[in-house]
Write an enzyme that holds these catalytic residues in place. Structure first.
Site, PDB file in Angstrom:
ATOM      1  N   SER A  59      65.717 -79.568  47.007  1.00  0.00           N
ATOM      2  CA  SER A  59      65.587 -78.279  46.045  1.00  0.00           C
ATOM      3  C   SER A  59      64.619 -77.301  46.307  1.00  0.00           C
ATOM      4  CB  SER A  59      64.966 -79.275  44.798  1.00  0.00           C
ATOM      5  OG  SER A  59      63.593 -79.609  44.926  1.00  0.00           O
ATOM      6  N   LYS A 132      57.726 -78.056  43.096  1.00  0.00           N
ATOM      7  CA  LYS A 132      58.459 -76.596  42.735  1.00  0.00           C
ATOM      8  C   LYS A 132      57.261 -75.557  43.007  1.00  0.00           C
ATOM      9  CE  LYS A 132      61.955 -79.062  41.165  1.00  0.00           C
ATOM     10  NZ  LYS A 132      63.224 -79.172  41.792  1.00  0.00           N
TER      11      LYS A 132
END
Length: 293
Positions: A59, A132
């Protein structure tokens, strides 16, 4: 007979006996002691200062690849809040889908190794640990898209320097899935951050799972340390420097980060501590004395 004398030529029997009592510890006794001290120090560093995290998914490609290990500064957010562009590790809320956990080791040696790895911070992350990039901070207004770009407080971000692959612009939004590039304007609530992955097509993030409370942030990932050929820092991209503060943001001064890389200020005292520990087992040189036959 050999006697120990001071520089003025006088014999000091008390010092002679004290010197005999300070014999160096045998290696077979010193080595296990140093290993125990080093292990305890590693646990303390992992708990309060630094921790290594394993990257289990794509991701954050190509910034972070599957199998990379990053160092996370766990104290930086004790003195300030996260800022836009930083890569952070956090615990997901109940809305965040748990990552697929690896199967537990089947044998005793594997379970012991995993436990020790958890203690010193070199094992795989937990099911609710995510990594993230911070796109928005409290009060920011975020939406997509302006010519395919994410907009923060009216400023489109130029993410070409770190974005790997984005979803098609025409892909319709889906509240249960983050594959769509489009999403309506979101105002980041107080005490929370809006995070997204660098590989938007496969990243499950705040677009569909909601913002993350700042209190859930474990720390800032500031360096890739493994594999060795990928050793590099994780600085804030330049595109975030032009984003203004939102009118809805808290009226507090933004602290100046004295360490733009995110960890050098922390690593230096840790390295100094390890250096002192490594030299503690060596015998010290005493004041030079003459030997009188």
């Amino acid at each position: 007979m050999v006697q120990m004398v001071d520089e003025d030529g006088t014999v000091d029997p008390w010092r002679r006996r004290a010197r005999r009592g300070r014999r160096q510890m045998p290696l077979w006794q010193e080595l296990p002691l140093l290993l125990i001290v080093a292990f305890c120090l590693a646990v303390l560093i992992r708990t309060f200062l630094l921790q290594a995290f394993f990257i289990p998914s794509g991701s954050m490609e190509n910034t972070l690849l599957v199998g990379d290990r990053v160092l996370v500064n766990k104290v930086v957010y004790d003195v300030r809040d996260p800022v836009r562009g930083e890569v952070v590790v956090f615990r997901g809320t109940d809305r965040w889908v748990a990552q697929e956990a690896p199967a537990p080791p089947a044998n005793f040696a594997g379970r012991v190794g995993r436990t020790l790895g958890d203690l010193v911070g070199v094992s795989r992350p937990g099911e609710k640990d995510f990594i993230k990039r911070v796109i928005g901070v409290p009060g920011d207004k975020i939406w997509c898209c302006d010519d395919g770009r994410v907009v923060v407080n009216g400023v489109p971000l130029d993410e070409q320097a770190y974005l790997f692959e984005d979803s098609p612009v025409e892909l319709p939004p889906n509240p249960k899935e983050c594959r769509s590039r489009q999403f309506t304007e979101v105002v980041v609530p107080p005490g929370q951050i809006f995070v997204m992955g660098d590989h938007r097509l496969v990243s499950q993030d705040a677009r569909c799972q909601g913002p993350v409370p700042i209190e859930n942030v474990v720390g800032r990932a500031f360096m890739i340390v493994w594999p060795s050929q990928r050793w590099t820092g994780l600085p804030v991209p330049e595109t975030f420097t032009g984003v203004p503060r939102s009118d809805a943001a808290p009226a507090v001064p933004v602290p100046v980060d004295p360490d733009p890389v995110g960890g050098v200020v922390l690593i230096l005292p840790v390295a100094a501590t390890l250096t002192v520990l490594a030299g503690s087992g060596r015998p010290r040189r005493t004041r030079r004395r003459r030997l009188h036959p």
